[in-house]
Design an enzyme around this catalytic site. Sequence first.
Site, PDB file in Angstrom:
ATOM      1  N   ARG A   1      40.339   9.740  31.669  1.00 44.27           N
ATOM      2  CA  ARG A   1      39.780  10.402  32.617  1.00 44.27           C
ATOM      3  C   ARG A   1      38.407  11.052  32.131  1.00 44.27           C
ATOM      4  NH1 ARG A   1      37.876  11.729  38.470  1.00 44.27           N
ATOM      5  NH2 ARG A   1      39.105  13.781  38.257  1.00 44.27           N
TER       6      ARG A   1
ATOM      7  N   THR B   1      32.655  14.375  32.618  1.00 39.98           N
ATOM      8  CA  THR B   1      31.219  13.023  33.066  1.00 39.98           C
ATOM      9  C   THR B   1      32.432  12.075  34.025  1.00 39.98           C
ATOM     10  OG1 THR B   1      32.385  11.559  31.179  1.00 39.98           O
ATOM     11  CG2 THR B   1      30.814  12.946  30.825  1.00 39.98           C
TER      12      THR B   1
ATOM     13  N   ASP C   1      47.678  15.645  40.912  1.00 41.36           N
ATOM     14  CA  ASP C   1      47.421  15.092  39.822  1.00 41.36           C
ATOM     15  C   ASP C   1      48.536  13.700  39.891  1.00 41.36           C
ATOM     16  OD1 ASP C   1      47.881  13.749  37.350  1.00 41.36           O
ATOM     17  OD2 ASP C   1      46.295  15.225  36.343  1.00 41.36           O
TER      18      ASP C   1
ATOM     19  N   ASP D   1      51.274  14.432  36.211  1.00 41.68           N
ATOM     20  CA  ASP D   1      51.474  15.122  36.104  1.00 41.68           C
ATOM     21  C   ASP D   1      52.850  15.535  37.364  1.00 41.68           C
ATOM     22  OD1 ASP D   1      49.975  16.166  34.967  1.00 41.68           O
ATOM     23  OD2 ASP D   1      48.305  17.553  35.744  1.00 41.68           O
TER      24      ASP D   1
END
Length: 210
Positions: free
Chosen positions: A103, A107, A201, A204
């Site tokens: 991703r 944007t 995340d 992560d």
Amino acid sequence: MRLHVAEHPLITHKLTVLRDKNTPSSVFRSLATELVTLLTYEATRDVRVETVSIETPVTTTEGVTLSHPKPLVVPILRAGLGMLDGMVALLPSAEVGFLGMVRNEETLQPSTYAERLPNDLTGRQCFVLDPMLATGGSLVAAINFLFQRGATDVTAICLLGAPEGVAAVEAATEGKNVTLVLGALDERLNEHGYIVPGLGDAGDRLYGTV
């Protein structure tokens, strides 16, 4: 699209530990595997089976076995890999394919950088693994990719989802045979496109890069 939010004390308990920022990666990975196994049980209620005749030590009887072609499990790289073991624990005979998607953090749009899937998915029942359903962009792209290859039935399994992501998937898959299974439906997305309260995340935290 069919939406199923798994409401079970064990699922909520494991999600609570996953959300805790102090949970180490080793525990995070272990709990994610356990959680996916629980979600897989819910997600495979309509897995295709066929009747077979077998002999027990006592008599002959009929049972069921997974139909051919076997289900295809597709983790979205990289975070989806952390869900794979939990899925194949219940579906060891399933085939596995891979989609690499990233991703753009500005944007929020996804792009595909790798794929390892059969060229023809005609008639296949596919299960997509993606820990976080945030904006829905990556999951929509993955689902459409599978339908373009010929899949007729796609189930997505996510640990967490945001209402915005659910709405995006529903709008993009109208008229298609899609099921979405979530461990929990969270409140919203923040201005950076992260799920709130979420768990950060997932990639992560799975692989210890924070």
